[in-house]
Design a protein around this motif. Structure first.
Motif, PDB file in Angstrom:
ATOM      1  N   VAL A 212      -0.966  -7.012  -5.315  1.00 48.98           N
ATOM      2  CA  VAL A 212      -1.196  -5.705  -4.882  1.00 48.98           C
ATOM      3  C   VAL A 212      -1.126  -6.270  -2.988  1.00 48.98           C
ATOM      4  CG1 VAL A 212      -3.383  -4.837  -4.048  1.00 48.98           C
ATOM      5  CG2 VAL A 212      -3.260  -5.025  -5.751  1.00 48.98           C
ATOM      6  N   GLY A 213      -1.151  -7.394  -2.741  1.00 46.92           N
ATOM      7  CA  GLY A 213      -1.111  -7.457  -0.627  1.00 46.92           C
ATOM      8  C   GLY A 213       0.517  -7.079  -1.262  1.00 46.92           C
ATOM      9  N   LYS A 214       1.465  -7.781  -1.963  1.00 48.43           N
ATOM     10  CA  LYS A 214       2.960  -7.654  -1.911  1.00 48.43           C
ATOM     11  C   LYS A 214       3.283  -5.811  -1.995  1.00 48.43           C
ATOM     12  CE  LYS A 214       4.264 -12.167  -3.932  1.00 48.43           C
ATOM     13  NZ  LYS A 214       4.881 -13.301  -5.157  1.00 48.43           N
ATOM     14  N   LYS A 215       2.671  -5.640  -2.623  1.00 45.43           N
ATOM     15  CA  LYS A 215       3.058  -3.688  -2.893  1.00 45.43           C
ATOM     16  C   LYS A 215       2.669  -2.846  -1.175  1.00 45.43           C
ATOM     17  CE  LYS A 215       2.262   0.345  -5.259  1.00 45.43           C
ATOM     18  NZ  LYS A 215       0.967   0.823  -6.151  1.00 45.43           N
ATOM     19  N   HIS A 216       1.959  -3.730  -0.875  1.00 44.92           N
ATOM     20  CA  HIS A 216       1.498  -3.091   0.650  1.00 44.92           C
ATOM     21  C   HIS A 216       2.587  -3.878   1.812  1.00 44.92           C
ATOM     22  CE1 HIS A 216      -1.694  -0.423  -1.020  1.00 44.92           C
ATOM     23  NE2 HIS A 216      -1.953  -1.838  -1.731  1.00 44.92           N
ATOM     24  N   ASP A 217       3.026  -4.931   1.834  1.00 47.63           N
ATOM     25  CA  ASP A 217       3.911  -5.439   2.977  1.00 47.63           C
ATOM     26  C   ASP A 217       4.786  -4.563   3.018  1.00 47.63           C
ATOM     27  OD1 ASP A 217       2.102  -7.560   2.899  1.00 47.63           O
ATOM     28  OD2 ASP A 217       3.166  -8.881   2.069  1.00 47.63           O
TER      29      ASP A 217
END
Length: 217
Positions: A212-217
């Motif tokens: 999820v973190g990578k998706k929002h980066d």
């Protein structure tokens, strides 16, 4: 060597059965059949214990017991039944549809060998629904909860059909290595099915958060 084909009827499957209603056996080398009703179950167990080889259908593994399974043998020797069953369906010797065509069940083999298994289960399930029973547990209890002579005849026919299947397969004349390999694989699959597959909830949560973190980066 004593080799017995056997079948049973009970009030449930292995995980939830509380009583065995009846047992049937056939000596595959002499053709002798023997049936056991509720008051003969102890005798049935004693006779099964004397066997050097037990042969069932869909009895892949049981704790502490090695069983030759005609379903596994069938899958090895006849891997292309769906194609060959088309001729049986076309001539009316097997019902159309996926219930039997291409299957390795006793019911399907009964049609192929001209020795169909009985229809006790289907008839009793229909009667249960006619009486307003809808929940699967209620239907199962109606069909299998109490011994009857119709149930006994149904069990007998399964034993006789499996005996015909054993003779048709003639596994003694087939190379044993592939049969042994399939039995070993079946035991592994059975163990996986009973135990399930381990799943790390914490690791999955951490991975989800990372993705999820990578998706929002």
């Amino acid at each position: 060597m004593l080799r017995l084909i056997f079948d049973t009827e009970s009030d449930g499957f292995l995980a939830n059965a509380t009583k065995v209603h009846c047992v049937g056996t056939t000596n595959v080398d002499t053709g002798e059949y023997k049936g056991y009703r509720p008051n003969q179950i102890d005798e049935a167990i004693s006779d099964l214990d004397k066997a050097d080889v037990l042969i069932g259908h869909g009895f892949t593994t049981r704790p502490g017991v090695q069983i030759k399974d005609t379903m596994i043998i069938s899958r090895v020797i006849f891997p292309n039944l769906k194609a060959t069953d088309k001729a049986l369906v076309a001539t009316g010797k097997m019902p159309p549809g996926n219930k039997y065509q291409g299957r390795h069940s006793i019911g399907a083999w009964g049609y192929r060998l001209g020795n169909p298994k009985g229809d006790y289960a289907a008839l009793m399930e229909a009667k249960a629904r006619e009486r307003g029973l809808e929940h699967p547990k209620d239907i199962a209890n109606f069909v299998w909860g109490t011994f009857s002579e119709d149930m006994f005849s149904y069990m007998e026919q399964d034993v006789l059909t499996n005996f015909d299947l054993w003779k048709h397969l003639n596994p003694d004349a087939y190379p044993q290595k592939p049969l042994d390999l399939e039995r070993r694989i079946a035991r592994v699959c059975d163990a996986v099915e009973r135990a399930g597959v381990p799943f790390g909830l914490q690791a999955a949560g951490e991975l989800q958060a990372e993705l999820v973190g990578k998706k929002h980066d």
